[in-house]
Design an enzyme around this catalytic site. Structure first.
Site, mmCIF file in Angstrom:
data_model
loop_
_atom_site.group_PDB
_atom_site.id
_atom_site.type_symbol
_atom_site.label_atom_id
_atom_site.label_comp_id
_atom_site.label_asym_id
_atom_site.label_seq_id
_atom_site.Cartn_x
_atom_site.Cartn_y
_atom_site.Cartn_z
ATOM 1 N N ASP A 30 -0.030 3.629 -3.096
ATOM 2 C CA ASP A 30 0.196 2.501 -3.996
ATOM 3 C C ASP A 30 -0.935 1.473 -3.988
ATOM 4 O O ASP A 30 -0.850 0.458 -4.680
ATOM 5 C CB ASP A 30 1.545 1.828 -3.719
ATOM 6 C CG ASP A 30 1.856 1.681 -2.245
ATOM 7 O OD1 ASP A 30 0.962 1.941 -1.411
ATOM 8 O OD2 ASP A 30 2.994 1.295 -1.913
ATOM 9 N N HIS A 87 1.169 -1.682 1.342
ATOM 10 C CA HIS A 87 2.014 -2.618 2.093
ATOM 11 C C HIS A 87 1.845 -2.396 3.592
ATOM 12 O O HIS A 87 1.747 -1.240 4.036
ATOM 13 C CB HIS A 87 3.489 -2.402 1.731
ATOM 14 C CG HIS A 87 3.780 -2.506 0.260
ATOM 15 N ND1 HIS A 87 3.865 -1.403 -0.563
ATOM 16 C CD2 HIS A 87 3.983 -3.594 -0.513
ATOM 17 C CE1 HIS A 87 4.127 -1.812 -1.802
ATOM 18 N NE2 HIS A 87 4.202 -3.135 -1.804
ATOM 19 N N ASP A 122 -1.095 2.802 3.072
ATOM 20 C CA ASP A 122 -0.212 2.247 2.028
ATOM 21 C C ASP A 122 -0.643 0.804 1.718
ATOM 22 O O ASP A 122 -1.182 0.116 2.582
ATOM 23 C CB ASP A 122 1.227 2.259 2.558
ATOM 24 C CG ASP A 122 2.267 1.982 1.483
ATOM 25 O OD1 ASP A 122 2.879 2.946 0.991
ATOM 26 O OD2 ASP A 122 2.476 0.791 1.154
ATOM 27 N N HIS A 153 8.602 0.822 6.470
ATOM 28 C CA HIS A 153 9.181 -0.534 6.602
ATOM 29 C C HIS A 153 10.463 -0.540 7.444
ATOM 30 O O HIS A 153 10.956 -1.618 7.790
ATOM 31 C CB HIS A 153 9.504 -1.132 5.229
ATOM 32 C CG HIS A 153 8.309 -1.363 4.362
ATOM 33 N ND1 HIS A 153 7.218 -2.108 4.778
ATOM 34 C CD2 HIS A 153 8.017 -0.940 3.099
ATOM 35 C CE1 HIS A 153 6.318 -2.134 3.798
ATOM 36 N NE2 HIS A 153 6.767 -1.434 2.781
HETATM 37 ZN ZN LIG Z 1 3.854 0.650 -0.218
#
Ligand SMILES: [Zn+2]
Length: 308
Positions: free
Chosen positions: A244, A165, A163, A126
Protein backbone atom coordinates in the site's frame (compact mmCIF):
# COMPACT_ATOMS: atom_id res chain seq x y z
CA UNK A 1 13.56 -26.05 -4.81
CA UNK A 2 10.65 -23.91 -5.93
CA UNK A 3 8.71 -21.13 -4.28
CA UNK A 4 5.62 -22.16 -2.31
CA UNK A 5 2.41 -20.16 -2.84
CA UNK A 6 -0.04 -20.69 0.00
CA UNK A 7 -3.65 -19.54 0.04
CA UNK A 8 -7.17 -20.83 0.79
CA UNK A 9 -10.70 -20.24 -0.53
CA UNK A 10 -11.83 -19.38 3.02
CA UNK A 11 -9.77 -16.17 2.77
CA UNK A 12 -12.14 -15.03 -0.01
CA UNK A 13 -15.21 -15.46 2.20
CA UNK A 14 -14.13 -12.98 4.88
CA UNK A 15 -16.01 -9.85 3.79
CA UNK A 16 -16.24 -6.61 5.78
CA UNK A 17 -18.88 -5.05 3.55
CA UNK A 18 -19.28 -3.21 0.26
CA UNK A 19 -16.76 -0.43 -0.12
CA UNK A 20 -14.31 -1.77 2.48
CA UNK A 21 -10.83 -1.57 0.95
CA UNK A 22 -9.68 -4.84 2.58
CA UNK A 23 -11.85 -6.87 0.23
CA UNK A 24 -11.85 -10.40 -1.24
CA UNK A 25 -11.03 -8.99 -4.69
CA UNK A 26 -7.49 -8.30 -3.44
CA UNK A 27 -6.68 -12.00 -3.62
CA UNK A 28 -8.31 -12.51 -7.01
CA UNK A 29 -6.35 -9.50 -8.33
CA UNK A 30 -3.17 -11.30 -7.29
CA UNK A 31 -4.32 -14.52 -8.97
CA UNK A 32 -5.13 -12.60 -12.17
CA UNK A 33 -1.61 -11.17 -12.32
CA UNK A 34 0.02 -14.53 -11.60
CA UNK A 35 -1.68 -15.86 -14.72
CA UNK A 36 -1.12 -12.75 -16.84
CA UNK A 37 2.60 -12.73 -16.01
CA UNK A 38 3.07 -16.46 -16.55
CA UNK A 39 4.71 -16.82 -13.12
CA UNK A 40 2.01 -19.20 -11.91
CA UNK A 41 3.79 -22.09 -13.64
CA UNK A 42 6.85 -21.58 -11.43
CA UNK A 43 5.03 -21.72 -8.10
CA UNK A 44 4.14 -24.76 -6.02
CA UNK A 45 0.65 -24.28 -4.61
CA UNK A 46 -0.56 -25.34 -1.19
CA UNK A 47 -3.82 -24.92 0.73
CA UNK A 48 -3.43 -23.11 4.04
CA UNK A 49 -4.29 -25.25 7.09
CA UNK A 50 -6.09 -23.85 10.14
CA UNK A 51 -3.66 -22.62 12.79
CA UNK A 52 -4.03 -24.53 16.05
CA UNK A 53 -4.71 -22.96 19.43
CA UNK A 54 -1.24 -24.05 20.55
CA UNK A 55 0.36 -22.19 17.63
CA UNK A 56 -1.70 -19.03 18.20
CA UNK A 57 -1.12 -19.11 21.97
CA UNK A 58 2.62 -18.57 21.42
CA UNK A 59 1.62 -14.96 20.56
CA UNK A 60 -1.91 -14.32 21.84
CA UNK A 61 -3.29 -15.00 25.37
CA UNK A 62 -5.84 -17.82 25.59
CA UNK A 63 -8.42 -15.30 26.85
CA UNK A 64 -8.01 -13.29 23.63
CA UNK A 65 -8.41 -16.39 21.45
CA UNK A 66 -11.56 -17.25 23.38
CA UNK A 67 -12.93 -13.71 23.00
CA UNK A 68 -12.43 -13.81 19.22
CA UNK A 69 -14.13 -17.20 18.98
CA UNK A 70 -17.00 -15.87 21.10
CA UNK A 71 -17.31 -12.73 18.96
CA UNK A 72 -17.56 -14.66 15.67
CA UNK A 73 -21.13 -14.34 14.35
CA UNK A 74 -23.10 -17.18 12.74
CA UNK A 75 -24.54 -14.66 10.30
CA UNK A 76 -24.37 -10.94 9.66
CA UNK A 77 -21.41 -8.83 10.71
CA UNK A 78 -19.85 -7.83 14.03
CA UNK A 79 -17.44 -4.90 14.39
CA UNK A 80 -14.33 -5.41 16.54
CA UNK A 81 -13.16 -1.83 15.96
CA UNK A 82 -14.30 0.87 13.51
CA UNK A 83 -12.14 -0.65 10.72
CA UNK A 84 -12.31 -4.35 11.53
CA UNK A 85 -15.34 -6.62 11.28
CA UNK A 86 -16.10 -10.33 11.39
CA UNK A 87 -18.64 -12.22 9.31
CA UNK A 88 -19.46 -15.93 9.58
CA UNK A 89 -16.27 -16.83 7.68
CA UNK A 90 -13.79 -14.44 9.28
CA UNK A 91 -12.69 -16.77 12.07
CA UNK A 92 -11.74 -19.51 9.61
CA UNK A 93 -10.08 -17.02 7.24
CA UNK A 94 -8.01 -15.68 10.16
CA UNK A 95 -7.05 -19.19 11.23
CA UNK A 96 -6.06 -20.02 7.62
CA UNK A 97 -3.99 -16.82 7.37
CA UNK A 98 -2.01 -17.73 10.48
CA UNK A 99 -1.91 -21.40 9.45
CA UNK A 100 -0.45 -20.44 6.07
CA UNK A 101 2.53 -18.90 7.83
CA UNK A 102 3.01 -22.01 9.96
CA UNK A 103 2.91 -24.26 6.88
CA UNK A 104 5.33 -21.94 5.07
CA UNK A 105 7.82 -22.25 7.93
CA UNK A 106 7.56 -26.05 7.92
CA UNK A 107 8.04 -26.26 4.13
CA UNK A 108 11.12 -24.05 4.21
CA UNK A 109 12.73 -25.78 7.20
CA UNK A 110 12.00 -29.27 5.83
CA UNK A 111 13.70 -28.20 2.58
CA UNK A 112 10.56 -28.77 0.53
CA UNK A 113 10.67 -25.19 -0.75
CA UNK A 114 13.39 -22.55 -0.75
CA UNK A 115 10.93 -19.81 0.17
CA UNK A 116 7.20 -19.18 0.43
CA UNK A 117 4.57 -16.48 -0.12
CA UNK A 118 1.26 -16.54 1.75
CA UNK A 119 -1.54 -14.88 -0.25
CA UNK A 120 -3.97 -14.59 2.63
CA UNK A 121 -6.34 -12.21 4.37
CA UNK A 122 -7.12 -10.78 6.86
CA UNK A 123 -3.67 -9.21 7.26
CA UNK A 124 -1.94 -9.38 10.65
CA UNK A 125 0.68 -6.76 11.47
CA UNK A 126 -1.60 -4.39 13.43
CA UNK A 127 -2.95 -7.21 15.63
CA UNK A 128 -1.50 -6.81 19.12
CA UNK A 129 -1.19 -9.59 21.70
CA UNK A 130 -4.69 -9.01 23.04
CA UNK A 131 -6.31 -6.59 20.62
CA UNK A 132 -7.58 -6.71 17.03
CA UNK A 133 -6.84 -3.55 15.06
CA UNK A 134 -6.71 -2.07 11.57
CA UNK A 135 -8.24 -4.99 9.58
CA UNK A 136 -6.11 -7.50 11.58
CA UNK A 137 -7.22 -10.19 14.06
CA UNK A 138 -4.29 -12.59 14.58
CA UNK A 139 -0.70 -11.48 14.03
CA UNK A 140 0.14 -14.12 11.45
CA UNK A 141 3.76 -13.11 10.87
CA UNK A 142 4.41 -13.26 14.63
CA UNK A 143 2.72 -16.67 14.92
CA UNK A 144 4.91 -17.96 12.08
CA UNK A 145 8.10 -16.47 13.57
CA UNK A 146 7.39 -18.09 16.94
CA UNK A 147 6.65 -21.41 15.21
CA UNK A 148 10.05 -21.25 13.52
CA UNK A 149 11.71 -20.79 16.92
CA UNK A 150 9.67 -23.38 18.82
CA UNK A 151 9.30 -26.12 16.21
CA UNK A 152 12.59 -25.70 14.34
CA UNK A 153 14.88 -24.43 17.07
CA UNK A 154 16.17 -21.26 15.45
CA UNK A 155 17.28 -18.31 17.55
CA UNK A 156 17.24 -15.30 15.21
CA UNK A 157 14.38 -14.19 12.93
CA UNK A 158 14.36 -10.97 10.91
CA UNK A 159 10.98 -9.45 10.05
CA UNK A 160 10.96 -6.96 7.16
CA UNK A 161 7.85 -4.78 6.99
CA UNK A 162 7.48 -2.43 3.99
CA UNK A 163 3.73 -1.84 4.38
CA UNK A 164 2.86 1.87 4.32
CA UNK A 165 1.51 1.56 7.87
CA UNK A 166 3.77 0.88 10.85
CA UNK A 167 3.44 -2.73 12.06
CA UNK A 168 2.56 -1.72 15.61
CA UNK A 169 1.23 -5.13 16.58
CA UNK A 170 4.40 -6.94 15.54
CA UNK A 171 6.45 -4.31 17.36
CA UNK A 172 4.39 -4.71 20.55
CA UNK A 173 4.85 -8.50 20.43
CA UNK A 174 8.62 -8.48 19.81
CA UNK A 175 10.02 -5.21 21.21
CA UNK A 176 13.03 -5.99 23.39
CA UNK A 177 13.09 -9.64 22.24
CA UNK A 178 16.70 -10.46 21.23
CA UNK A 179 15.48 -13.30 18.98
CA UNK A 180 13.82 -10.87 16.56
CA UNK A 181 15.08 -7.95 14.52
CA UNK A 182 12.29 -5.97 12.86
CA UNK A 183 13.19 -3.59 10.02
CA UNK A 184 10.48 -1.37 8.63
CA UNK A 185 9.61 1.67 6.58
CA UNK A 186 6.28 3.44 6.92
CA UNK A 187 4.63 6.78 6.25
CA UNK A 188 4.83 9.10 9.24
CA UNK A 189 2.93 10.82 10.67
CA UNK A 190 0.16 8.42 9.68
CA UNK A 191 -2.00 5.60 11.04
CA UNK A 192 -1.36 3.98 13.53
CA UNK A 193 0.89 6.86 14.71
CA UNK A 194 3.44 4.53 16.32
CA UNK A 195 7.02 3.45 15.72
CA UNK A 196 8.84 6.72 16.31
CA UNK A 197 8.79 7.26 20.11
CA UNK A 198 12.03 5.68 21.34
CA UNK A 199 11.68 2.28 19.62
CA UNK A 200 13.45 -0.69 21.26
CA UNK A 201 16.95 -1.48 20.02
CA UNK A 202 15.73 -4.49 17.99
CA UNK A 203 13.43 -2.21 15.95
CA UNK A 204 14.97 -0.61 12.86
CA UNK A 205 12.15 1.81 12.11
CA UNK A 206 12.56 4.26 9.25
CA UNK A 207 9.63 6.70 9.05
CA UNK A 208 9.14 8.34 5.64
CA UNK A 209 7.28 11.61 5.01
CA UNK A 210 4.23 11.79 2.75
CA UNK A 211 5.39 12.05 -0.85
CA UNK A 212 8.56 10.00 -0.36
CA UNK A 213 9.28 7.53 -3.15
CA UNK A 214 11.91 5.18 -4.54
CA UNK A 215 14.94 7.29 -3.61
CA UNK A 216 14.06 7.64 0.07
CA UNK A 217 13.02 3.98 0.25
CA UNK A 218 16.30 2.77 -1.26
CA UNK A 219 18.26 4.97 1.14
CA UNK A 220 16.35 3.56 4.12
CA UNK A 221 17.07 0.00 3.03
CA UNK A 222 20.74 0.41 2.16
CA UNK A 223 21.69 2.76 5.00
CA UNK A 224 19.58 1.35 7.84
CA UNK A 225 18.12 -2.10 7.17
CA UNK A 226 20.98 -3.95 5.48
CA UNK A 227 23.76 -3.06 7.97
CA UNK A 228 21.50 -4.01 10.90
CA UNK A 229 20.46 -7.26 9.21
CA UNK A 230 24.06 -8.24 8.45
CA UNK A 231 25.03 -7.60 12.06
CA UNK A 232 22.04 -9.62 13.33
CA UNK A 233 22.70 -12.62 11.02
CA UNK A 234 19.13 -13.96 10.84
CA UNK A 235 18.53 -17.70 10.42
CA UNK A 236 15.20 -16.92 8.76
CA UNK A 237 13.95 -13.81 6.98
CA UNK A 238 10.25 -12.99 6.97
CA UNK A 239 8.38 -10.28 5.08
CA UNK A 240 5.30 -8.47 6.29
CA UNK A 241 4.62 -7.70 2.65
CA UNK A 242 2.19 -4.82 2.34
CA UNK A 243 1.96 -3.10 -1.04
CA UNK A 244 0.00 0.00 0.00
CA UNK A 245 3.00 2.34 -0.30
CA UNK A 246 2.54 2.08 -4.09
CA UNK A 247 1.98 5.39 -5.89
CA UNK A 248 -1.33 4.09 -7.29
CA UNK A 249 -2.63 3.18 -3.82
CA UNK A 250 -4.65 6.05 -2.40
CA UNK A 251 -4.77 4.54 1.10
CA UNK A 252 -1.63 6.62 1.81
CA UNK A 253 0.80 9.05 0.25
CA UNK A 254 4.07 7.24 -0.45
CA UNK A 255 5.15 6.79 -4.05
CA UNK A 256 6.75 3.37 -4.44
CA UNK A 257 6.71 1.79 -7.93
CA UNK A 258 6.38 -1.83 -9.10
CA UNK A 259 10.17 -2.02 -9.53
CA UNK A 260 10.80 -1.00 -5.91
CA UNK A 261 9.18 -4.22 -4.72
CA UNK A 262 11.47 -6.20 -6.98
CA UNK A 263 14.50 -4.22 -5.78
CA UNK A 264 13.79 -4.56 -2.06
CA UNK A 265 13.14 -8.28 -2.47
CA UNK A 266 16.55 -8.63 -4.18
CA UNK A 267 18.29 -6.75 -1.36
CA UNK A 268 16.66 -8.81 1.36
CA UNK A 269 17.10 -12.09 -0.53
CA UNK A 270 20.83 -11.40 -0.63
CA UNK A 271 20.75 -11.07 3.18
CA UNK A 272 18.88 -14.39 3.44
CA UNK A 273 21.43 -16.01 1.12
CA UNK A 274 24.34 -14.71 3.22
CA UNK A 275 23.00 -15.73 6.64
CA UNK A 276 19.83 -17.83 6.46
CA UNK A 277 20.50 -20.46 3.76
CA UNK A 278 18.10 -18.46 1.59
CA UNK A 279 15.10 -19.17 3.84
CA UNK A 280 12.36 -16.56 3.30
CA UNK A 281 8.70 -16.62 4.31
CA UNK A 282 6.62 -13.70 3.05
CA UNK A 283 3.10 -12.88 4.21
CA UNK A 284 0.66 -10.51 2.52
CA UNK A 285 -0.34 -7.49 4.59
CA UNK A 286 -1.90 -4.40 2.94
CA UNK A 287 -2.26 -3.25 -0.68
CA UNK A 288 -5.57 -1.88 -1.87
CA UNK A 289 -5.09 -0.63 -5.45
CA UNK A 290 -5.96 -3.92 -7.10
CA UNK A 291 -3.87 -3.76 -10.27
CA UNK A 292 -0.83 -2.30 -8.49
CA UNK A 293 -1.17 -4.95 -5.77
CA UNK A 294 -1.21 -7.82 -8.25
CA UNK A 295 1.69 -6.43 -10.29
CA UNK A 296 3.79 -5.71 -7.21
CA UNK A 297 3.25 -9.20 -5.82
CA UNK A 298 4.46 -10.56 -9.16
CA UNK A 299 7.64 -8.45 -8.88
CA UNK A 300 8.20 -9.79 -5.35
CA UNK A 301 7.55 -13.39 -6.45
CA UNK A 302 9.80 -13.20 -9.51
CA UNK A 303 12.75 -12.55 -7.22
CA UNK A 304 11.71 -15.22 -4.72
CA UNK A 305 11.35 -17.74 -7.56
CA UNK A 306 14.74 -16.81 -9.02
CA UNK A 307 13.33 -15.56 -12.33
CA UNK A 308 14.73 -12.57 -14.22
ZN1 LIG B 1 -1.01 -1.06 5.38
Amino acid sequence: MSTAFITHADCLKHDMGAGHPEQPARLTAIEDQLIASGIDAYLQRYEAPLATEEQLARVHPIEYLRAIRDAAPESGRVHLDPDTAMNAHTLNASLRAAGAGVLAIDLVFKNKNQNAFCSVRPPGHHACRARPMGFCIFNSVAVAARHAMQAHGIERVAIIDFDVHHGNGTEEIFEGDPAVLMASTFQHPFYPYSGTEMPASNMVNVPLPAGAGSKQFHEAVTQHWIPALDEFRPELVMFSAGFDAHIEDDMAMLQFRDADYRWVTEQVKAVADRHAKGRIVSMLEGGYALSALGRSVVQHLRVLAGLN
